[in-house]
Enzyme design. Structure first.
Site, PDB file in Angstrom:
ATOM      1  CG  ASP A   6     -37.524 -24.276  11.558  1.00  0.00           C
ATOM      2  OD1 ASP A   6     -37.866 -23.424  12.405  1.00  0.00           O
ATOM      3  OD2 ASP A   6     -36.909 -23.990  10.511  1.00  0.00           O
ATOM      4  CB  VAL A   7     -43.088 -23.737  14.213  1.00  0.00           C
ATOM      5  CG1 VAL A   7     -44.355 -22.945  13.874  1.00  0.00           C
ATOM      6  CG2 VAL A   7     -43.435 -25.187  14.517  1.00  0.00           C
ATOM      7  CG  ASN A   9     -43.253 -15.474  11.860  1.00  0.00           C
ATOM      8  OD1 ASN A   9     -44.052 -15.368  12.781  1.00  0.00           O
ATOM      9  ND2 ASN A   9     -41.976 -15.154  11.999  1.00  0.00           N
ATOM     10  CG  ASP A  11     -43.333 -22.258   4.406  1.00  0.00           C
ATOM     11  OD1 ASP A  11     -44.548 -22.034   4.246  1.00  0.00           O
ATOM     12  OD2 ASP A  11     -42.482 -22.079   3.520  1.00  0.00           O
ATOM     13  CB  THR A  12     -44.509 -25.852  10.100  1.00  0.00           C
ATOM     14  OG1 THR A  12     -45.103 -24.775  10.836  1.00  0.00           O
ATOM     15  CG2 THR A  12     -44.022 -26.914  11.079  1.00  0.00           C
ATOM     16  CB  VAL A  13     -39.234 -27.192   7.842  1.00  0.00           C
ATOM     17  CG1 VAL A  13     -38.421 -28.289   7.152  1.00  0.00           C
ATOM     18  CG2 VAL A  13     -39.415 -25.998   6.905  1.00  0.00           C
ATOM     19  N   GLY A 108     -34.881 -15.231  19.024  1.00  0.00           N
ATOM     20  CA  GLY A 108     -35.673 -16.334  18.505  1.00  0.00           C
ATOM     21  C   GLY A 108     -34.970 -17.669  18.669  1.00  0.00           C
ATOM     22  CG  ASP A 110     -35.715 -19.041  14.295  1.00  0.00           C
ATOM     23  OD1 ASP A 110     -35.728 -18.295  15.302  1.00  0.00           O
ATOM     24  OD2 ASP A 110     -35.984 -18.621  13.148  1.00  0.00           O
ATOM     25  NE  ARG A 111     -31.800 -13.911  14.798  1.00  0.00           N
ATOM     26  CZ  ARG A 111     -31.725 -12.603  14.943  1.00  0.00           C
ATOM     27  NH1 ARG A 111     -32.684 -11.936  15.583  1.00  0.00           N
ATOM     28  NH2 ARG A 111     -30.683 -11.939  14.458  1.00  0.00           N
TER      29      ARG A 111
END
Length: 258
Positions: A6-7, A9, A11-13, A108, A110-111
């Protein structure tokens, strides 16, 4: 095992799944440019740190809100994991989430991933509150559709802006204050941050719930994101805090596309 990425703005997890079980997770900074090879070094170091090896990875799923990083990640997959199935959440990928927006492509990734995970885990209607660089609010209908949302400035950037623009204000560690009515500047900043953002969440969620359904008690409110622990306990409307919602959603999307 499945590697989920999960990138964001800030952090990248990374998360590593075996079946439905999240075995391990790591968080690194997204800031600063990394090449495809440098990202490969990051991944390899994380895996070796936990005594895992390249051969353990048999699938990759990623969502990304930073185009430059997405391009480098895509090259990294091809160069270093060419024989491993990789799913990048972008137009054309099966998510199972109908997007009821004026322009679905501008939402987005991620959303959408969060909306899928919330609908599958808790059912609709639902509202997902993601505390990241921005605080995003995403509404999911009773039929599991993504029907829209709201975007507000995130906690960190709001605090940073306040300290830069306020001559006598300074950066503070964000923790719960001893009381709402503060007796010094540091506590006053903490009070405004913690209870201010909690009130923002409750206010927006209440209004979204009223638009989603006639019975607001039917709406499940899910909080996620790296900054959620700072305020989620003070939010009256949040039902569930699932810190790994995005990683779980990525696992679900990988399963739909392979």
């Amino acid at each position: 095992m499945l590697l989920t990425i999960d990138v964001g703005n800030s952090d990248t997890v990374f998360g590593l799944f075996e079946g439905e079980d999240l075995l391990e997770h790591w968080r690194v900074s997204s800031k600063g440019r990394r090449t495809a090879d440098e990202w490969a070094v990051v991944v390899q170091n994380l895996l070796h740190f936990d005594s895992l090896i390249h051969g353990d990875i048999d699938g990759i799923a990623m969502c990304c809100t930073v185009p430059m990083v997405q391009n480098e990640m895509r090259q990294m997959f091809r160069r270093h994991y060419g024989d491993v199935p990789a799913v990048i959440v972008e137009p054309g990928v099966k998510t199972g989430v109908p997007i009821r927006m004026d322009n679905p492509k501008e939402v987005g990734s991620d959303r959408i991933v969060n909306a899928l995970a919330a609908a599958r885990l808790y059912g609709g209607p639902a509202v997902v509150v993601d505390f990241g660089t921005a605080t995003t609010f995403d509404a999911v209908s009773a039929r599991g559709e993504y029907v829209g949302g709201a975007i507000a400035p995130g906690i960190d950037i709001s605090v940073e802006a306040l300290s830069k623009r306020g001559a006598q204000l300074h950066m503070v560690e964000i923790i719960k204050p001893r009381s709402v009515i503060a007796k010094n500047t540091t506590e006053a900043l903490r009070s405004g941050i913690v209870y201010g953002f909690a009130g923002q969440v409750d206010g927006i969620v209440d209004r979204m719930a009223q638009e989603l359904t006639d019975d607001v008690d039917d709406v499940t409110v899910v909080a996620t994101g790296g900054l959620a622990p700072l305020v989620v306990d003070e939010c009256e409307t949040v039902d569930v805090h699932e810190p790994w919602l995005t990683l779980i959603g990525l696992r679900m999307i990988f399963e739909r596309n392979t």
